[in-house]
Design a protein around this motif. Structure first.
Motif, PDB file in Angstrom:
ATOM      1  N   THR A   1      -1.068 -12.871   8.042  1.00 47.08           N
ATOM      2  CA  THR A   1      -2.316 -12.244   7.386  1.00 47.08           C
ATOM      3  C   THR A   1      -1.950 -11.830   5.842  1.00 47.08           C
ATOM      4  N   THR A   2      -3.131 -11.890   5.056  1.00 49.08           N
ATOM      5  CA  THR A   2      -3.039 -11.002   4.009  1.00 49.08           C
ATOM      6  C   THR A   2      -4.048 -10.051   3.846  1.00 49.08           C
ATOM      7  N   ASP A   3      -4.816 -10.023   4.701  1.00 51.78           N
ATOM      8  CA  ASP A   3      -6.090  -8.853   4.872  1.00 51.78           C
ATOM      9  C   ASP A   3      -5.501  -7.512   4.542  1.00 51.78           C
ATOM     10  N   ALA A   4      -4.471  -7.411   5.434  1.00 56.52           N
ATOM     11  CA  ALA A   4      -3.781  -5.873   5.583  1.00 56.52           C
ATOM     12  C   ALA A   4      -2.887  -5.385   4.444  1.00 56.52           C
ATOM     13  N   ALA A   5      -2.763  -6.299   3.268  1.00 53.42           N
ATOM     14  CA  ALA A   5      -1.803  -6.021   2.385  1.00 53.42           C
ATOM     15  C   ALA A   5      -2.164  -4.958   1.363  1.00 53.42           C
TER      16      ALA A   5
ATOM     17  N   THR B   1       0.586  13.941   8.691  1.00 57.40           N
ATOM     18  CA  THR B   1      -0.041  12.245   8.947  1.00 57.40           C
ATOM     19  C   THR B   1      -0.653  12.180   7.696  1.00 57.40           C
ATOM     20  N   VAL B   2      -0.778  10.841   7.174  1.00 60.48           N
ATOM     21  CA  VAL B   2      -1.468  10.320   6.145  1.00 60.48           C
ATOM     22  C   VAL B   2      -2.646   9.870   6.799  1.00 60.48           C
ATOM     23  N   ARG B   3      -3.899   9.911   5.933  1.00 61.23           N
ATOM     24  CA  ARG B   3      -5.088   9.404   6.421  1.00 61.23           C
ATOM     25  C   ARG B   3      -5.200   7.964   6.336  1.00 61.23           C
ATOM     26  N   ASP B   4      -4.743   7.283   5.444  1.00 65.58           N
ATOM     27  CA  ASP B   4      -4.806   5.625   5.544  1.00 65.58           C
ATOM     28  C   ASP B   4      -3.838   5.064   6.496  1.00 65.58           C
ATOM     29  N   THR B   5      -4.421   4.196   7.147  1.00 65.09           N
ATOM     30  CA  THR B   5      -3.678   3.530   8.241  1.00 65.09           C
ATOM     31  C   THR B   5      -3.675   1.944   8.147  1.00 65.09           C
ATOM     32  N   VAL B   6      -2.864   1.130   8.717  1.00 65.05           N
ATOM     33  CA  VAL B   6      -3.179  -0.324   8.864  1.00 65.05           C
ATOM     34  C   VAL B   6      -3.484  -0.670  10.390  1.00 65.05           C
ATOM     35  N   SER B   7      -4.351  -1.185  10.672  1.00 62.97           N
ATOM     36  CA  SER B   7      -4.493  -1.724  12.207  1.00 62.97           C
ATOM     37  C   SER B   7      -4.950  -3.185  12.147  1.00 62.97           C
ATOM     38  N   PHE B   8      -4.317  -3.877  13.153  1.00 66.96           N
ATOM     39  CA  PHE B   8      -4.631  -5.184  13.549  1.00 66.96           C
ATOM     40  C   PHE B   8      -5.402  -5.285  14.918  1.00 66.96           C
ATOM     41  N   HIS B   9      -6.615  -5.703  14.621  1.00 73.42           N
ATOM     42  CA  HIS B   9      -7.285  -6.046  15.853  1.00 73.42           C
ATOM     43  C   HIS B   9      -7.250  -7.241  16.488  1.00 73.42           C
ATOM     44  N   ASN B  10      -7.305  -7.437  17.791  1.00 73.58           N
ATOM     45  CA  ASN B  10      -6.840  -8.696  18.414  1.00 73.58           C
ATOM     46  C   ASN B  10      -5.827  -9.127  18.052  1.00 73.58           C
ATOM     47  N   VAL B  11      -4.545  -8.436  17.829  1.00 77.20           N
ATOM     48  CA  VAL B  11      -3.373  -9.064  16.997  1.00 77.20           C
ATOM     49  C   VAL B  11      -2.958 -10.433  17.550  1.00 77.20           C
TER      50      VAL B  11
ATOM     51  N   ALA C   1       6.930  -8.711  15.253  1.00 77.23           N
ATOM     52  CA  ALA C   1       6.151  -9.328  14.295  1.00 77.23           C
ATOM     53  C   ALA C   1       5.319  -8.639  13.199  1.00 77.23           C
ATOM     54  N   VAL C   2       4.857  -7.499  13.852  1.00 74.05           N
ATOM     55  CA  VAL C   2       4.011  -6.457  13.136  1.00 74.05           C
ATOM     56  C   VAL C   2       4.962  -5.609  12.183  1.00 74.05           C
ATOM     57  N   ALA C   3       6.037  -5.222  12.804  1.00 69.95           N
ATOM     58  CA  ALA C   3       6.907  -4.634  12.028  1.00 69.95           C
ATOM     59  C   ALA C   3       7.803  -5.345  10.750  1.00 69.95           C
ATOM     60  N   SER C   4       7.956  -6.484  11.286  1.00 72.29           N
ATOM     61  CA  SER C   4       8.659  -7.569  10.048  1.00 72.29           C
ATOM     62  C   SER C   4       7.566  -7.868   8.966  1.00 72.29           C
ATOM     63  N   TRP C   5       6.405  -7.818   9.414  1.00 69.49           N
ATOM     64  CA  TRP C   5       5.352  -7.960   8.236  1.00 69.49           C
ATOM     65  C   TRP C   5       5.151  -6.679   7.360  1.00 69.49           C
TER      66      TRP C   5
ATOM     67  N   GLU D   1      -4.360 -13.031  17.969  1.00 68.26           N
ATOM     68  CA  GLU D   1      -5.121 -14.216  17.349  1.00 68.26           C
ATOM     69  C   GLU D   1      -4.504 -14.172  15.963  1.00 68.26           C
ATOM     70  N   GLN D   2      -3.580 -13.241  15.522  1.00 65.78           N
ATOM     71  CA  GLN D   2      -3.077 -13.336  14.301  1.00 65.78           C
ATOM     72  C   GLN D   2      -1.646 -13.548  14.148  1.00 65.78           C
ATOM     73  N   LEU D   3      -1.168 -14.068  15.315  1.00 66.37           N
ATOM     74  CA  LEU D   3       0.338 -14.543  15.200  1.00 66.37           C
ATOM     75  C   LEU D   3       0.382 -16.022  15.277  1.00 66.37           C
ATOM     76  N   GLY D   4       1.112 -16.631  14.413  1.00 69.71           N
ATOM     77  CA  GLY D   4       1.411 -17.875  14.231  1.00 69.71           C
ATOM     78  C   GLY D   4       2.327 -18.505  15.295  1.00 69.71           C
ATOM     79  N   GLU D   5       2.220 -19.932  15.409  1.00 75.36           N
ATOM     80  CA  GLU D   5       3.208 -20.472  16.391  1.00 75.36           C
ATOM     81  C   GLU D   5       4.565 -19.929  16.326  1.00 75.36           C
ATOM     82  N   ASP D   6       5.025 -19.547  15.284  1.00 73.38           N
ATOM     83  CA  ASP D   6       6.458 -19.027  15.136  1.00 73.38           C
ATOM     84  C   ASP D   6       6.727 -17.779  15.587  1.00 73.38           C
ATOM     85  N   GLY D   7       5.682 -17.169  16.128  1.00 76.87           N
ATOM     86  CA  GLY D   7       5.637 -15.638  16.554  1.00 76.87           C
ATOM     87  C   GLY D   7       5.643 -14.489  15.351  1.00 76.87           C
ATOM     88  N   ARG D   8       5.321 -14.943  13.935  1.00 74.22           N
ATOM     89  CA  ARG D   8       5.162 -14.155  12.915  1.00 74.22           C
ATOM     90  C   ARG D   8       3.591 -13.924  12.706  1.00 74.22           C
TER      91      ARG D   8
END
Length: 193
Positions: free
Chosen positions: A161-165, A139-149, A23-27, A151-158
């Motif tokens: 989020t827009t916060d990480a764009a 390694t690049v300094r900037d990363t993307v991280s999902f805390h308590n991931v 799900a994270v990779a798809s996003w 809680e950010q998954l929909g019922e469809d498993g996707r």
């Protein structure tokens, strides 16, 4: 895609049943494709059979898979590792992939998208930075991280989020800069580890 497009290998580092990695990779792949500078290749470790040690002789089929993954990593200009945090670290299958394929990482940039509980997988990223430094990767300094991931998954498993764009775009910009600079440098003077 033009000839100037960079090749980005996105590696899903978890193989557990019920994992959030796809799900994270798809996003993230959607963000990378929208960014427009990368040709994206997803390497899902759940689909890769690697021997556990150098003395273990892989069966013919996994050996073919091993060579296929090696070629895909070798042709990449940059990498993004999608990593969970298990027990304050990254996964054994991810370490196994890294160790089996030493040279593809040389003089190439690596970015991270992590996920987990309260730390969002950032402890796994910090350990991976040490591993990739040993392999002559940047390694690049900037990363993307999902805390308590979860809680950010929909019922469809996707992932919803827009916060990480914005952090994803910043990381992709840095990856593109480093990938271009290092690709040009390798062409001018081959890298020797």
């Amino acid at each position: 895609m033009s000839e100037e497009d960079l090749r980005l290998a996105v590696i899903i580092g978890s193989v557990r049943e019920g994992r959030s990695g796809p799900a994270v990779a798809s996003w993230f792949v959607g963000e990378a494709e929208a960014f427009g500078l990368f040709e994206v290749d997803v390497v899902d470790l759940a689909e890769v059979e690697l021997p556990l040690s150098l003395t273990q002789r892989p069966a013919p089929e996994p050996a073919v898979v091993l060579a296929d993954v090696g070629g895909r990593l070798e042709s990449a200009d940059a990498f993004v590792v999608i990593t969970p945090e298990y027990n304050h670290s990254f996964t054994a299958p991810l370490k196994n992939l890294i160790d089996w394929h030493r040279s593809p990482w040389h003089a190439k940039p690596v970015g991270f998208v992590s996920y987990g509980g309260l730390s969002g997988g950032l402890r796994a990223v910090e350990q991976l930075r040490q591993v990739f430094a040993e392999l002559h990767a940047t390694t690049v300094r900037d990363t993307v991280s999902f805390h308590n991931v979860w809680e950010q998954l929909g019922e469809d498993g996707r992932l919803r989020t827009t916060d990480a764009a914005i952090p994803a775009k910043v990381m992709l910009e840095k990856l593109a800069w480093w990938a271009t600079a290092l690709k040009d440098a390798r062409a001018l003077r081959p890298y020797s580890a």
